[in-house]
Design an enzyme around this catalytic site. Structure first.
Site, mmCIF file in Angstrom:
data_model
loop_
_atom_site.group_PDB
_atom_site.id
_atom_site.type_symbol
_atom_site.label_atom_id
_atom_site.label_comp_id
_atom_site.label_asym_id
_atom_site.label_seq_id
_atom_site.Cartn_x
_atom_site.Cartn_y
_atom_site.Cartn_z
ATOM 1 N N ASP A 133 34.532 73.512 13.093
ATOM 2 C CA ASP A 133 35.461 73.848 14.445
ATOM 3 C C ASP A 133 36.423 72.628 14.637
ATOM 4 O O ASP A 133 35.874 71.608 14.895
ATOM 5 C CB ASP A 133 34.858 74.348 15.436
ATOM 6 C CG ASP A 133 35.649 74.910 16.688
ATOM 7 O OD1 ASP A 133 36.080 75.968 16.474
ATOM 8 O OD2 ASP A 133 35.483 74.485 17.806
ATOM 9 N N GLU B 146 23.675 65.955 -1.351
ATOM 10 C CA GLU B 146 22.456 65.906 -1.679
ATOM 11 C C GLU B 146 21.604 67.085 -1.797
ATOM 12 O O GLU B 146 20.443 67.059 -2.150
ATOM 13 C CB GLU B 146 21.884 65.049 -0.335
ATOM 14 C CG GLU B 146 22.225 63.687 -0.275
ATOM 15 C CD GLU B 146 21.890 62.924 0.909
ATOM 16 O OE1 GLU B 146 20.698 63.651 1.731
ATOM 17 O OE2 GLU B 146 22.466 61.994 1.406
HETATM 18 C C1 NOJ Z 1 38.551 77.155 17.538
HETATM 19 C C2 NOJ Z 1 37.806 78.260 17.550
HETATM 20 O O1 NOJ Z 1 38.227 79.115 16.503
HETATM 21 C C3 NOJ Z 1 38.178 78.916 19.028
HETATM 22 O O2 NOJ Z 1 37.606 80.106 19.058
HETATM 23 C C4 NOJ Z 1 37.542 78.009 19.953
HETATM 24 O O3 NOJ Z 1 37.888 78.639 21.181
HETATM 25 C C5 NOJ Z 1 38.071 76.520 19.921
HETATM 26 N N1 NOJ Z 1 38.130 76.369 18.391
HETATM 27 C C6 NOJ Z 1 37.515 75.628 20.735
HETATM 28 O O4 NOJ Z 1 36.070 75.377 20.084
#
Ligand code: NOJ
Length: 553
Positions: free
Chosen positions: A219, A268
């Protein structure tokens, strides 16, 4: 730990499963609810693995299911090694991974390293210890500017609206330092200059790898490292949720060192564990930097997702995508939708839902004919549209509430899936008439898995057929390039060759049927058009907004 015991029944052209894998995104809250509380859960996903296997995907990517106050749909993690009780237990995750592997499906999970929850023990302790605590070095705490430190430390605006800084109160009740949160205030940014942060995430990765996951979707992969000194942006504006602007908090060169160390860690483990970056960058060349040798395996190609429905533009973008990734010897990824964007059946509609659906069907076949890996978002295989009439009081997107409804409409693509039956929750939960965390439209009875199964004109059967053909035809997915064909204005066409044969893909992006010479196209394999295109007198009529696959000679 388990490893897939059944190799996916797929004609393989190279040893790396992920290079041309079709990966299905599960948004757990909205996929399948096993216990009737209105929220999807891990046992629900487990009960539907057979559906995914039959659909013909290679892997699932499951959005966060970790312990979380759910301030941002689970992207605010309070415990990275525990499953939120809403979704089940670590035992359920283990069972899900084991069952998936037994079916030949791989499992990728989300890792959220840019920020945690404000309920994470580290953050709570850093708050408790007050200004000056060394624990605060794991986050971005700063004194405020101006008299009494009343102004935020810099001018950054949260991607969810409002300042990217929130002021704390010291244990003695006096106003204290500010902390940075690029997203909601409940999502404090972690400081990746901190060794403790780096070590902790390596340990978190190991925890899930030891449990048997096949990889991670990272993310905000482009956000971990901020420019030294956290300089002002110089303009006071809210950037789009996933903006592509050059800013001091995104796509800094320092992130790559982190991913090189993660790649070493992944290597790994046996069985080709992978990582895919959610990195919104200004150019595809910048995206390619995340998948250089020794870094991550894949990065999402958001330029494709954002591309208008236009033959010339698509061709240019696809060629550029392939060239950019080829330059670093990485496969391209393709995706049309995810849990953050308007569902593509609606995005393409331009006010005409029928057109949107035609284009969505055509776009799916285009995507699945391209070399590289494709990501599907749950429900696109049912042709689900965006839901636009969700009442404000049930909306949960934090950006919606922080921007007075001007932003943050992501709940519209997160409405629970319709599986069966004629009334809500359409088999999403176990009890007819039972709850669903967001209301499902009445029209979704006709879009359920049950309603579409066996109907050759349905979107679901189109996806099933396409994935079936892709699995058995190495000309699809594999490779790094396509041979472009100039057939007619508004028609995107290319040829894919492999040892097993050649395939031509034609995409009529215009709103009118287009007649082309059929010589060289070969037999029709599959088409998104209804009725299917027929060849007569050496000519083929490509229906408006349609894609067809031809088995070329
Ligand atoms: C991207 C994620 O896909 C989204 O849903 C989220 O709100 C933001 N990152 C923050 O984590």
């Amino acid at each position: 730990m388990t490893a897939p015991t059944t190799a996916p029944a797929r004609a393989r052209t190279h040893p790396d499963w992920w290079q041309d894998a079709v990966i299905y995104q599960v948004y757990p809250r909205s996929f399948a609810d096993s216990d009737g509380d209105g929220c999807g859960d891990l046992a629900g996903i487990r009960s539907r693995l057979g559906y995914l296997r039959e659909l013909g995907v290679d892997a699932l990517w499951i959005s966060p299911f970790y312990t979380s106050p759910q301030a941002d749909g689970g992207y605010d993690v309070a415990d990275y090694r525990a499953v939120d009780p809403v979704y089940g237990t670590v035992g359920d995750a283990d069972a899900l991974i084991t069952d998936a592997h037994a079916l030949g499906l791989r499992v990728i999970v989300d890792v959220v390293p840019n920020h945690c929850s404000d309920q994470h023990p580290w953050f709570l302790q850093a708050l408790r210890e007050g200004s000056g605590s060394p624990l605060r070095a794991r986050f971005h705490f700063r004194p405020g500017r101006g008299p009494g430190g009343e102004e935020p430390p810099n001018d950054w605006i949260s991607l969810f609206g409002g300042p990217a800084w929130t002021r704390t109160t010291d244990p003695d009740g006096t106003p204290g330092e500010w902390y940075l949160h690029l997203f909601a205030p409940q999502q404090p940014d972690l400081n990746w200059d901190s060794t403790a942060v780096r070590d902790e995430f390596r340990s978190i990765l190991r925890f899930w790898l030891d449990l048997g996951v096949d990889g991670f979707r990272i993310d905000v992969a482009h956000g971990l490292v901020k420019a030294p000194g956290l300089p002002d942006l110089g303009r006071h504006e809210q950037l789009g949720l996933l903006g592509e602007q050059l800013v001091p908090y995104f796509d800094q060169d320092g992130v790559h060192e982190i991913y090189r160390s993660w790649r070493t860690l992944l290597e790994e483990y046996p069985g080709q564990r992978i990582a895919v970056a959610e990195a919104w960058t200004k150019t595809l060349d910048r995206t390619a930097r995340y998948v250089r040798p020794g870094e991550l395996h894949q990065a999402f190609n958001f330029k494709f997702l954002n591309a208008p429905w236009d033959a010339d533009g698509l061709r240019e973008l696809i060629a550029l995508s392939l060239a950019s990734m080829h330059a670093v010897d990485a496969p391209t990824t393709w995706t049309l939708s995810n849990h953050d964007v308007i569902r593509h059946a609606s995005r393409y509609a331009e006010g005409d839902p029928a057109r949107g659906l035609r284009r969505a069907r055509a776009a799916a076949l285009l995507m699945l004919a391209l070399p590289g890996s494709a990501y599907l978002y749950q429900g696109e295989e049912l042709g689900l549209p965006e839901v636009t009439d969700i009442p404000d009081e049930v909306r949960q997107d934090p950006a919606f509430h922080r921007s007075d409804g001007g932003h943050g409409l992501r709940d519209g693509c997160r409405v629970p899936l319709p599986w069966s039956g004629t009334g809500a929750p359409y088999g999403f939960g176990p009890v007819p008439g039972g709850p669903a965390w967001l209301p499902q439209p009445a029209e979704w009875a006709e879009l359920s898995v049950e309603a579409q199964t066996g109907d050759p004109r349905s979107v679901l059967e189109l996806y099933r057929s396409a994935l079936h053909v892709r699995r058995s035809n190495p000309a699809l997915g594999a490779g790094r390039s396509v041979e472009w064909l100039d057939l007619a204005p508004g028609v995107l066409a290319f040829r894919r060759d492999s040892e097993a044969g050649a395939l031509v893909c034609t995409v009529n992006t215009t709103g009118e049927p287009v007649r082309i010479a059929g010589g060289g196209l070969g037999a029709l394999l599959l088409s998104s058009a209804e009725p299917q295109p027929a060849q007569s007198s050496g000519q083929v009529l490509l229906a408006a907004d349609s894609t067809s696959w031809w088995q070329a000679g």
